[in-house]
Design an enzyme around this catalytic site. Structure first.
Site, short mmCIF file in Angstrom:
data_model
loop_
_atom_site.label_atom_id
_atom_site.label_comp_id
_atom_site.label_asym_id
_atom_site.label_seq_id
_atom_site.Cartn_x
_atom_site.Cartn_y
_atom_site.Cartn_z
N LYS A 1 0.84 -1.21 0.00
CA LYS A 1 0.00 0.00 0.00
C LYS A 1 0.88 1.26 0.00
O LYS A 1 0.59 2.22 -0.70
CB LYS A 1 -0.95 -0.02 1.21
N GLN B 1 -5.04 -1.74 9.32
CA GLN B 1 -4.79 -3.03 8.67
C GLN B 1 -5.36 -4.17 9.52
O GLN B 1 -5.03 -4.29 10.69
CB GLN B 1 -3.28 -3.21 8.44
N ASP C 1 -11.56 2.46 3.31
CA ASP C 1 -11.82 1.03 3.09
C ASP C 1 -13.30 0.78 2.79
O ASP C 1 -13.67 -0.33 2.37
CB ASP C 1 -11.44 0.24 4.35
#
Ligand code: NAP
Length: 282
Positions: A53, A97, A119
């Site tokens: 990422k 995460q 997200d």
């Protein structure tokens, strides 16, 4: 003859376009676009995902700020960090995460404001998706839709079968396909006659987490097969949920693993972060 849905190639093109847009944004607004990433503990796979990422951020011109917290961090400390990032106007997106270590509750994610939820996991953002309102959509299913769009694969009126009903893949995938006018069936571990359900699919999405689970006898001739799975086969090689070698000849389109859905997921995270920055200006 089947056609490969080349996620790597499509993602590269989308990232090129996005890089230009981000460059323009930064020039016109005189501001950076910033993604804050929280990584708790030493989970090996999570370390790799975060590294990828960060690399993608660098590629498109997004500034990434990684907060590495020790495995033993308390719920309170994690929540304090999220609150600080939520209040910081210079941060456009916040990503925690997953998975978190077992002693931590995912309820901490509720502290991420909808506007910074890149997200697309928040209750409001998921709710808006269900209502077919503009929102931030979970990156993996969003990436799948972009691939279908890129290849002009018709969705309207088609039978779509999604195997898997997780909150981050299966459910939002089903909702996106429904919003695009497919007739959608969602299957899961309690589904009876899974094979019969799959055989109805013009578009079959596998998001199960079991290596080569979807076999050729489960796939209709001419289907589009999307493999979200990320597993290891008996030789330790990365493979999907679809038995690619035996399924491919039945398909019109099929995604490979690796190089299919994976690169699209990270690209949509970059896109969601850019969109969060754009919205913060309005
Ligand atoms: P998950 O939360 O474990 O969900 C798996 C789903 O598959 C569940 O709904 C489960 O049903 C269903 N399932 C399990 N065994 C089944 C069976 N025998 N028959 C029918 N359905 C079955 O997994 P996930 O997070 O959605 O991820 C799925 C896969 O995608 C994993 O391999 C993951 O690594 C991969 N993934 C890839 C990306 C990417 O960017 N490429 C992103 C996210 C995930 P129940 O609900 O009944 O348990």
């Amino acid at each position: 003859m089947f056609k490969i849905l080349d996620g790597k190639k499509i993602a590269e093109q989308l990232r090129c376009e996005l890089t230009e847009k981000i460059f323009e944004f930064k020039k016109i607004k005189g501001k950076k676009i910033v993604l804050a990433v929280i990584l708790v503990g030493q989970n090996h796979a999570s370390q790799i995902y975060v590294r990828n990422k960060i690399k993608a951020c660098e590629e498109v011109g997004i500034t990434s700020l990684v907060h590495r917290l020790p495995e033993q961090v308390s719920q309170q400390e994690l929540e304090n960090l999220i609150k600080t990032l939520a209040d910081d106007k210079s941060i456009n997106g916040i990503l925690v995460q997953l998975p978190l270590p077992a002693h931590l509750s995912q309820s901490a994610l509720k502290l991420i404001p909808d506007s910074k939820d890149v997200d697309g996991f928040s209750e409001n953002n998921v709710g808006k998706l269900c209502l077919n309102l503009p929102t931030t959509v979970a990156c993996t299913p969003y990436g799948v839709m972009k691939m279908l769009e890129y290849e002009h694969i018709e969705i309207k009126g088609k039978n779509a079968v999604v195997v898997g009903r997780s909150n981050i893949v299966g459910k939002p995938m089903a909702m996106l396909l429904l919003n695009a006018d497919a007739t959608v069936t969602v299957c899961h571990s309690k589904t009876k006659n899974l094979k019969e359900q799959c055989l109805k699919a013009d578009i079959l999405v596998a998001a199960i987490g079991q290596a080569k689970f979807i076999t050729a006898d489960m796939v209709k001739d001419g289907a589009t097969v999307i493999d979200v799975g990320m597993n290891r086969d008996e030789n330790g090689k990365v493979c999907g949920d679809v038995d690619f070698e035996n399924v491919k000849d039945k398909c019109a389109y099929i995604t490979p693993v690796p190089g299919g859905v994976g690169p699209m997921t990270i690209t949509m995270l970059m896109y969601n972060t850019y969109m969060a920055a754009l919205r913060s200006e309005n």
